[in-house]
Design a protein around this motif. Structure first.
Motif, mmCIF file in Angstrom:
data_model
loop_
_atom_site.group_PDB
_atom_site.id
_atom_site.type_symbol
_atom_site.label_atom_id
_atom_site.label_comp_id
_atom_site.label_asym_id
_atom_site.label_seq_id
_atom_site.Cartn_x
_atom_site.Cartn_y
_atom_site.Cartn_z
ATOM 1 N N LEU A 105 0.838 -1.180 0.000
ATOM 2 C CA LEU A 105 0.000 0.000 0.000
ATOM 3 C C LEU A 105 0.876 1.234 0.000
ATOM 4 C CD1 LEU A 105 -2.614 -1.104 2.646
ATOM 5 C CD2 LEU A 105 -2.856 -1.121 0.193
ATOM 6 N N THR A 106 0.428 2.248 -0.701
ATOM 7 C CA THR A 106 1.229 3.448 -0.861
ATOM 8 C C THR A 106 0.488 4.657 -0.323
ATOM 9 O OG1 THR A 106 2.162 2.520 -2.876
ATOM 10 C CG2 THR A 106 2.437 4.870 -2.544
ATOM 11 N N ASN A 143 -7.096 9.043 -0.548
ATOM 12 C CA ASN A 143 -6.218 7.894 -0.742
ATOM 13 C C ASN A 143 -5.715 7.368 0.600
ATOM 14 O OD1 ASN A 143 -4.704 6.203 -2.778
ATOM 15 N ND2 ASN A 143 -3.004 7.002 -1.580
ATOM 16 N N ASP A 144 -5.361 8.280 1.492
ATOM 17 C CA ASP A 144 -4.868 7.868 2.813
ATOM 18 C C ASP A 144 -5.943 7.100 3.583
ATOM 19 O OD1 ASP A 144 -2.513 9.164 2.189
ATOM 20 O OD2 ASP A 144 -2.741 10.750 3.685
ATOM 21 N N THR A 168 -6.516 3.678 2.140
ATOM 22 C CA THR A 168 -5.435 2.752 2.476
ATOM 23 C C THR A 168 -5.715 2.065 3.811
ATOM 24 O OG1 THR A 168 -3.821 4.040 1.229
ATOM 25 C CG2 THR A 168 -2.958 2.587 2.938
ATOM 26 N N GLN A 221 -8.595 -0.388 3.688
ATOM 27 C CA GLN A 221 -8.140 -1.653 3.120
ATOM 28 C C GLN A 221 -7.425 -2.491 4.176
ATOM 29 O OE1 GLN A 221 -5.893 -1.403 -0.506
ATOM 30 N NE2 GLN A 221 -5.184 -3.502 -0.354
ATOM 31 N N PHE A 267 -10.747 5.104 -3.156
ATOM 32 C CA PHE A 267 -9.672 5.091 -4.163
ATOM 33 C C PHE A 267 -10.202 5.577 -5.513
ATOM 34 C CE2 PHE A 267 -7.249 1.531 -1.818
ATOM 35 C CZ PHE A 267 -6.276 2.390 -1.339
ATOM 36 N N THR A 296 -2.412 5.819 -6.887
ATOM 37 C CA THR A 296 -3.775 5.461 -6.495
ATOM 38 C C THR A 296 -4.259 4.254 -7.299
ATOM 39 O OG1 THR A 296 -4.279 7.709 -5.803
ATOM 40 C CG2 THR A 296 -6.160 6.301 -6.322
ATOM 41 N N GLN A 339 -2.332 1.931 -8.494
ATOM 42 C CA GLN A 339 -1.601 0.793 -7.928
ATOM 43 C C GLN A 339 -2.288 0.311 -6.651
ATOM 44 O OE1 GLN A 339 2.219 2.815 -7.778
ATOM 45 N NE2 GLN A 339 3.071 1.362 -9.263
ATOM 46 N N ASN A 340 -2.759 1.255 -5.860
ATOM 47 C CA ASN A 340 -3.485 0.880 -4.651
ATOM 48 C C ASN A 340 -4.776 0.134 -4.991
ATOM 49 O OD1 ASN A 340 -1.536 1.935 -2.975
ATOM 50 N ND2 ASN A 340 -2.618 3.838 -2.579
ATOM 51 N N ALA A 380 -3.828 -3.404 -5.816
ATOM 52 C CA ALA A 380 -3.563 -4.157 -4.584
ATOM 53 C C ALA A 380 -4.875 -4.500 -3.873
ATOM 54 C CB ALA A 380 -2.643 -3.357 -3.665
#
Length: 149
Positions: free
Chosen positions: A1-2, A71-72, A75, A78, A90, A111, A113-114, A117
């Motif tokens: 996670l980013t 996004n935070d 994350t 998730q 997201f 985002t 990429q998240n 995942a």
């Protein structure tokens, strides 16, 4: 996670009467990253939620900083296996980022990429694979790579 870092090359300036709130948004972001690094995900989610609310009131819901805050929160949702909420957050962040920053911007790609995942964590291999292919194409496109004529 980013968790994306600060927004490079994005105007986060505010009118004078909102500067204190903007500074608090940034301070809360640093706290979120500190808690994240320490594995204190529950506390980090609480701070990220407060930051998201303050960011919306300070910058509005059509700002790149707001997308970063979304996004935070996603994350951490998730992390706690609240996949439906994470996916919605997201996706909202991604729409804002694409509109304001462009598809090839590092935050937009992070985002996506998240999302890839997230799809993997949900066990949705076809969506995960499709999203990863999109990410790879955007990375190639934004770096000027690829097999062009």
């Amino acid at each position: 996670l980013t968790l994306p870092g600060p927004l490079p090359q994005v105007d986060t300036s505010l009118p004078r009467h909102l500067e204190a709130q903007g500074a608090e948004v940034h301070q809360l972001g640093a706290r979120v990253r500190e808690l994240f690094a320490g594995g204190q995900f529950g506390d980090a989610l609480g701070v990220a939620e407060r930051r998201l609310d303050l960011c919306r009131r300070t910058y509005g819901s059509e700002h790149a900083m707001y997308a970063t805050c979304l996004n935070d929160v996603a994350t951490f949702e998730q992390v706690f296996a609240r996949y439906d909420r994470a996916e919605a957050l997201f996706e909202e962040a991604s729409k804002i980022q694409k509109k304001l920053l462009g598809q090839g911007h590092p935050h937009t790609i992070a985002t996506l990429q998240n999302l890839a995942a997230l799809y993997t964590a949900k066990g949705d291999a076809p969506k995960a694979e499709a999203m990863q292919l999109l990410v790879q194409a955007l990375q190639l496109s934004s770096s000027g790579g690829g097999d062009g004529p």
